[in-house]
Design a protein around this motif. Structure first.
Motif, short mmCIF file in Angstrom:
data_model
loop_
_atom_site.label_atom_id
_atom_site.label_comp_id
_atom_site.label_asym_id
_atom_site.label_seq_id
_atom_site.Cartn_x
_atom_site.Cartn_y
_atom_site.Cartn_z
N ASN A 138 0.80 -1.23 0.00
CA ASN A 138 0.00 0.00 0.00
C ASN A 138 0.84 1.28 0.00
O ASN A 138 0.35 2.36 0.33
CB ASN A 138 -0.94 0.02 1.21
N CYS A 139 2.11 1.16 -0.36
CA CYS A 139 2.99 2.32 -0.47
C CYS A 139 3.20 3.03 0.87
O CYS A 139 3.44 4.24 0.91
CB CYS A 139 2.46 3.33 -1.49
N SER A 140 3.11 2.30 1.96
CA SER A 140 3.26 2.92 3.28
C SER A 140 4.65 3.54 3.46
O SER A 140 4.79 4.59 4.09
CB SER A 140 3.00 1.91 4.39
N GLU A 141 5.68 2.90 2.89
CA GLU A 141 7.03 3.45 3.03
C GLU A 141 7.17 4.76 2.25
O GLU A 141 7.85 5.69 2.70
CB GLU A 141 8.08 2.45 2.57
N LEU A 142 6.51 4.86 1.10
CA LEU A 142 6.53 6.11 0.35
C LEU A 142 5.87 7.22 1.16
O LEU A 142 6.35 8.36 1.17
CB LEU A 142 5.80 5.93 -0.99
N ILE A 143 4.79 6.89 1.84
CA ILE A 143 4.11 7.88 2.68
C ILE A 143 5.05 8.34 3.79
O ILE A 143 5.16 9.54 4.09
CB ILE A 143 2.82 7.28 3.27
N GLU A 144 5.75 7.41 4.41
CA GLU A 144 6.67 7.77 5.49
C GLU A 144 7.82 8.63 4.98
O GLU A 144 8.22 9.60 5.63
CB GLU A 144 7.20 6.50 6.16
N ARG A 145 8.36 8.28 3.81
CA ARG A 145 9.47 9.06 3.26
C ARG A 145 9.01 10.46 2.87
O ARG A 145 9.76 11.43 3.02
CB ARG A 145 10.05 8.34 2.03
N THR A 146 7.80 10.56 2.37
CA THR A 146 7.27 11.87 2.01
C THR A 146 7.10 12.74 3.25
O THR A 146 7.48 13.91 3.27
CB THR A 146 5.93 11.74 1.27
N ALA A 147 6.55 12.15 4.30
CA ALA A 147 6.38 12.89 5.56
C ALA A 147 7.74 13.35 6.09
O ALA A 147 7.88 14.48 6.58
CB ALA A 147 5.67 12.02 6.59
N ALA A 148 8.74 12.49 5.98
CA ALA A 148 10.08 12.84 6.47
C ALA A 148 10.71 13.96 5.65
O ALA A 148 11.55 14.71 6.15
CB ALA A 148 10.98 11.60 6.43
N ALA A 149 10.31 14.09 4.39
CA ALA A 149 10.89 15.11 3.51
C ALA A 149 10.32 16.50 3.76
O ALA A 149 10.90 17.50 3.33
CB ALA A 149 10.67 14.73 2.05
N ILE A 150 9.20 16.57 4.47
CA ILE A 150 8.53 17.85 4.71
C ILE A 150 9.07 18.46 6.00
O ILE A 150 8.87 17.92 7.09
CB ILE A 150 7.01 17.66 4.80
N ASP A 151 9.75 19.59 5.88
CA ASP A 151 10.37 20.23 7.03
C ASP A 151 9.36 20.95 7.93
O ASP A 151 9.49 20.94 9.15
CB ASP A 151 11.44 21.22 6.58
N ASP A 152 8.38 21.59 7.30
CA ASP A 152 7.42 22.37 8.08
C ASP A 152 6.48 21.44 8.84
O ASP A 152 5.83 20.56 8.28
CB ASP A 152 6.61 23.28 7.15
N ASP A 153 6.38 21.64 10.15
CA ASP A 153 5.59 20.75 11.00
C ASP A 153 4.11 20.79 10.64
O ASP A 153 3.44 19.76 10.59
CB ASP A 153 5.78 21.14 12.48
N GLY A 154 3.58 21.98 10.39
CA GLY A 154 2.17 22.10 10.06
C GLY A 154 1.83 21.41 8.75
O GLY A 154 0.81 20.73 8.63
N LEU A 155 2.69 21.60 7.74
CA LEU A 155 2.46 20.97 6.45
C LEU A 155 2.58 19.46 6.56
O LEU A 155 1.84 18.72 5.91
CB LEU A 155 3.46 21.51 5.42
N ARG A 156 3.50 18.99 7.39
CA ARG A 156 3.62 17.55 7.60
C ARG A 156 2.35 16.98 8.25
O ARG A 156 1.87 15.91 7.90
CB ARG A 156 4.84 17.24 8.47
N ARG A 157 1.81 17.72 9.20
CA ARG A 157 0.56 17.28 9.84
C ARG A 157 -0.59 17.24 8.84
O ARG A 157 -1.45 16.37 8.91
CB ARG A 157 0.23 18.20 11.02
N LEU A 158 -0.60 18.21 7.93
CA LEU A 158 -1.62 18.19 6.88
C LEU A 158 -1.49 16.94 6.04
O LEU A 158 -2.48 16.26 5.75
CB LEU A 158 -1.48 19.44 6.00
#
Length: 287
Positions: free
Chosen positions: A249-269
């Motif tokens: 289900n591409c869960s690792e891609l989701i995790e890597r994408t979240a890790a790439a986002i520096d801004d905390d608010g945008l990551r939460r979005l």
């Protein structure tokens, strides 16, 4: 419910990218009210596996048809979209019909995707289109109109993965928008190394057991090393395989994408719109 203040304008290709003011990062409901969808630019050649990734991430079946809007928010008919997007078009269709401005989503999804057909030798125009698109979206005042992340897909079953034209994208910045390099169809590389190990005199069992490690070694030496040498490296990278299996289900891609986002608010979005990935939501909550 008060809306989150508008984000400041991004002015150059080396800036920090889309961000959420600190006052709104702890209020996910207010954030979702001002920016209800997460916008991703997907770059890659036809047959790079982009369609499969989108179906997986949006929890849609392969038969689920996308919902497509033009740049003004007008819904397009499915037949028209089949002719205008590299995600779903057949190789015989005219490439000039493609439109990066079209907004692609799926029923029940809170993602919006824009599609670029990737870069090949001599296709300078597409690079200019993509850069202008990212720049213009970065100039938007409101967070909901900006590009929040870029998925750069490189098919590993290509005769020349990560070609010079593809690497050309990383010679310039992306106005702070995080880029995640996705090496799709990595199974092809494993199959190649399996054959090489057989040629070297390994038994079927030995070749089967060693193919994945050998493929990763070649990937690190021949491809990842080139990606790490570019002026503007992607924030994260990932190799995808076995995408034909329903349980992937591409869960690792989701995790890597979240890790790439520096801004905390945008990551939460990003986490909030990916509600089906409960494991990642737990990690985010306790992190």
């Amino acid at each position: 419910m008060s809306a989150i203040p508008e984000v400041s304008r991004v002015v150059n290709a080396d800036d920090n990218g889309p961000s959420v003011p600190p006052s709104g990062t702890n209020n996910i409901m207010a954030l979702r009210a001002s920016c209800p969808q997460f916008r991703i630019l997907v770059i890659g050649k036809a047959n790079a596996g982009k369609t499969t990734i989108l179906h997986k991430v949006c929890n849609a079946t392969p038969e689920t048809k996308p919902i497509v809007y033009d740049q003004n928010g007008k819904k397009l008919r499915g037949g028209f979209f089949q002719k205008t997007s590299a995600l779903f078009q057949k190789p015989t269709l005219q490439r000039g019909e493609h439109n990066i401005e079209h907004q692609i989503t799926f029923p029940g999804s809170q993602f919006i995707f824009h599609d670029s057909r990737g870069f090949e030798a001599g296709a300078v125009g597409e690079m200019e289109i993509v850069r202008e698109f990212i720049r213009k979206r970065s100039d938007h005042e409101q967070l909901k109109d900006k590009v929040h992340a870029i998925w750069y897909c490189v098919p590993m079953d290509d005769s020349r993965p990560l070609s010079d034209p593809e690497l050309g994208f990383f010679k310039e910045g992306t106005w702070g928008v995080p880029v995640i390099a996705i090496f799709t169809k990595f199974d092809a590389q494993i199959n190649i190394t399996f054959g090489k190990l057989l040629e070297d005199g390994k038994t079927d069992q030995e070749a089967f057991q060693g193919a994945s490690q050998y493929a990763n070694k070649i990937f690190q030496e021949q491809y990842l090393s080139r990606l790490k040498a570019v002026p503007y490296q992607p924030k994260e990278w990932i190799c995808l395989q076995d995408m034909d299996k329903p349980e992937n289900n591409c869960s690792e891609l989701i995790e890597r994408t979240a890790a790439a986002i520096d801004d905390d608010g945008l990551r939460r979005l990003f986490i909030s719109v990916q509600a089906k990935d409960l494991k990642l939501n737990i990690k985010q909550a306790i992190g």
